[in-house]
Motif scaffolding. Structure first.
Motif, PDB file in Angstrom:
ATOM      1  N   VAL A   1      -4.673   4.694   6.806  1.00 32.88           N
ATOM      2  CA  VAL A   1      -6.103   5.061   6.203  1.00 32.88           C
ATOM      3  C   VAL A   1      -6.358   4.600   4.627  1.00 32.88           C
ATOM      4  CG1 VAL A   1      -6.699   6.803   8.101  1.00 32.88           C
ATOM      5  CG2 VAL A   1      -5.745   7.348   5.968  1.00 32.88           C
ATOM      6  N   THR A   2      -5.156   4.547   4.131  1.00 35.38           N
ATOM      7  CA  THR A   2      -4.982   4.061   2.773  1.00 35.38           C
ATOM      8  C   THR A   2      -5.257   2.619   2.378  1.00 35.38           C
ATOM      9  OG1 THR A   2      -3.675   6.025   2.213  1.00 35.38           O
ATOM     10  CG2 THR A   2      -3.882   4.312   0.686  1.00 35.38           C
ATOM     11  N   PRO A   3      -6.268   2.128   1.797  1.00 34.77           N
ATOM     12  CA  PRO A   3      -6.450   0.737   1.467  1.00 34.77           C
ATOM     13  C   PRO A   3      -5.262   0.155   0.898  1.00 34.77           C
ATOM     14  CG  PRO A   3      -8.320   1.948   0.895  1.00 34.77           C
ATOM     15  CD  PRO A   3      -7.483   3.015   1.388  1.00 34.77           C
ATOM     16  N   ILE A   4      -4.642  -1.152   1.333  1.00 37.79           N
ATOM     17  CA  ILE A   4      -3.484  -1.527   1.113  1.00 37.79           C
ATOM     18  C   ILE A   4      -3.619  -2.040  -0.542  1.00 37.79           C
ATOM     19  CG2 ILE A   4      -4.157  -4.120   1.508  1.00 37.79           C
ATOM     20  CD1 ILE A   4      -0.824  -2.276   2.006  1.00 37.79           C
ATOM     21  N   VAL A   5      -4.793  -2.553  -0.789  1.00 41.44           N
ATOM     22  CA  VAL A   5      -4.939  -2.936  -2.297  1.00 41.44           C
ATOM     23  C   VAL A   5      -4.938  -1.566  -3.285  1.00 41.44           C
ATOM     24  CG1 VAL A   5      -6.598  -4.825  -1.928  1.00 41.44           C
ATOM     25  CG2 VAL A   5      -7.628  -2.471  -2.165  1.00 41.44           C
ATOM     26  N   ALA A   6      -5.165  -0.473  -2.706  1.00 40.16           N
ATOM     27  CA  ALA A   6      -4.691   0.654  -3.416  1.00 40.16           C
ATOM     28  C   ALA A   6      -3.560   1.163  -3.608  1.00 40.16           C
ATOM     29  CB  ALA A   6      -5.694   1.988  -2.868  1.00 40.16           C
ATOM     30  N   VAL A   7      -2.537   0.796  -2.589  1.00 46.42           N
ATOM     31  CA  VAL A   7      -1.199   0.938  -2.391  1.00 46.42           C
ATOM     32  C   VAL A   7      -0.390  -0.019  -3.230  1.00 46.42           C
ATOM     33  CG1 VAL A   7       0.671   1.112  -0.835  1.00 46.42           C
ATOM     34  CG2 VAL A   7      -1.516   2.175  -0.204  1.00 46.42           C
ATOM     35  N   PHE A   8      -0.937  -1.309  -3.274  1.00 47.70           N
ATOM     36  CA  PHE A   8      -0.208  -2.469  -3.988  1.00 47.70           C
ATOM     37  C   PHE A   8       0.346  -2.097  -5.208  1.00 47.70           C
ATOM     38  CE2 PHE A   8       0.739  -6.446  -5.927  1.00 47.70           C
ATOM     39  CZ  PHE A   8       1.634  -7.110  -5.011  1.00 47.70           C
ATOM     40  N   PRO A   9      -0.439  -1.411  -6.133  1.00 50.54           N
ATOM     41  CA  PRO A   9       0.130  -1.114  -7.372  1.00 50.54           C
ATOM     42  C   PRO A   9       1.443  -0.317  -7.574  1.00 50.54           C
ATOM     43  CG  PRO A   9      -2.267  -1.021  -7.740  1.00 50.54           C
ATOM     44  CD  PRO A   9      -1.906  -1.153  -6.303  1.00 50.54           C
TER      45      PRO A   9
END
Length: 275
Positions: free
Chosen positions: A115-123
């Protein structure tokens, strides 16, 4: 003579339905492309605003030396992420269904990753993972992992409880019950999750490449799209999009064929598909 022709009707009907499944989408696609071409030509729209299908085809041929390696790179990451998702998802599904403690401990973590957007995890991935390709691979794996995990877990838990009681009654071990009852029962669920994860792995790889391209590295199709947008080479941009879409369609079709071949004639979904 009338009686001998009657049994052929279902076969002819199935052949006609299969032909319609192929012909109708192709006809709609060709009509849409023809309308696109006509709108561009009639309105004299310049290629840097909206290229015609002919412009896109020409860019696809002229820039293949650039787009081809990018396509191979994106597909390599996609397929590798899908393979890792299959191995990890099935293995964890088996562990979760064999142990309630494992299910209560690890399944919520998998839900959080999904459920966590991948663009939020990428950093965070960008900080802790050094290799650029590994960053994109990890993002694609995260996106593709959960459908296989959840569907396979559902399938393993959906095995007929009366048959499970029968296995226990005859003294079958936990491994024997898993191998001969639960895994075959979970196969349709797993294959359904596999079809979903195939497209999601491609989406995850492309999204990760977009973020990676914005960070200054990457060589996949998303990078080519970003470059073409900056350089106003819109036909190349559309050609890259066509390659992404075609790749997704091909992956889905291949996985659907694999699903039908594996299920064969023993599962209701395959029997219904052949009616």
């Amino acid at each position: 003579m009338h009686g001998s022709a009657t049994p052929d009707l279902p076969a002819r009907r199935r052949r006609r339905e299969r032909a319609l499944r192929i012909v109708l989408p192709m006809a709609v696609l060709l009509a849409a492309v023809a309308l696109w071409q006509a709108l561009v030509v009639v309105n004299d729209i310049p290629p840097y605003i909206l290229p015609s299908p002919m412009n896109v085809a020409e860019a696809l041929v002229a820039d293949w030396s650039l787009l081809g390696p990018s396509l191979v790179g994106t597909l390599t990451v996609t397929l590798l992420a899908l393979a890792l998702a299959v191995v990890g998802g099935v293995a964890l599904s088996v562990a979760l269904t064999q142990s309630r403690i494992a299910e209560y401990s690890f399944f919520p973590i998998a839900v959080v990753l999904q459920v966590t957007p991948i663009v939020a995890v990428f950093p965070l991935i960008n900080i802790y993972v050094g290799n650029d390709t590994a960053k994109i691979l990890l993002c694609a794996w995260i996106v593709a992992f959960f459908p296989i995990l959840s569907n396979t877990t559902l399938g393993l838990n959906s095995a007929d409880h009366k048959l499970r009681d029968l296995c226990r009654l005859y003294g079958a071990s936990r491994w024997q019950t898993l191998r001969h009852l639960q895994l075959p029962s979970a196969m349709p669920y797993f294959l359904g999750g596999l079809r979903i994860s195939g497209g999601l792995a491609l989406i995850g790889a492309v999204v990760a490449e977009f973020v990676a391209g914005a960070s200054g590295f990457g060589s996949g199709l998303a990078t080519r799209i970003i470059e073409a947008g900056y350089q106003l080479k819109i036909p190349r941009l559309f050609a890259s999009l066509v390659l992404v879409s075609t790749s997704g369609i091909v992956i889905y079709v291949i996985l659907s064929i694999v699903s039908n071949l594996v299920l064969g004639r023993w599962h209701e979904s395959a029997l219904e598909h052949r009616r």
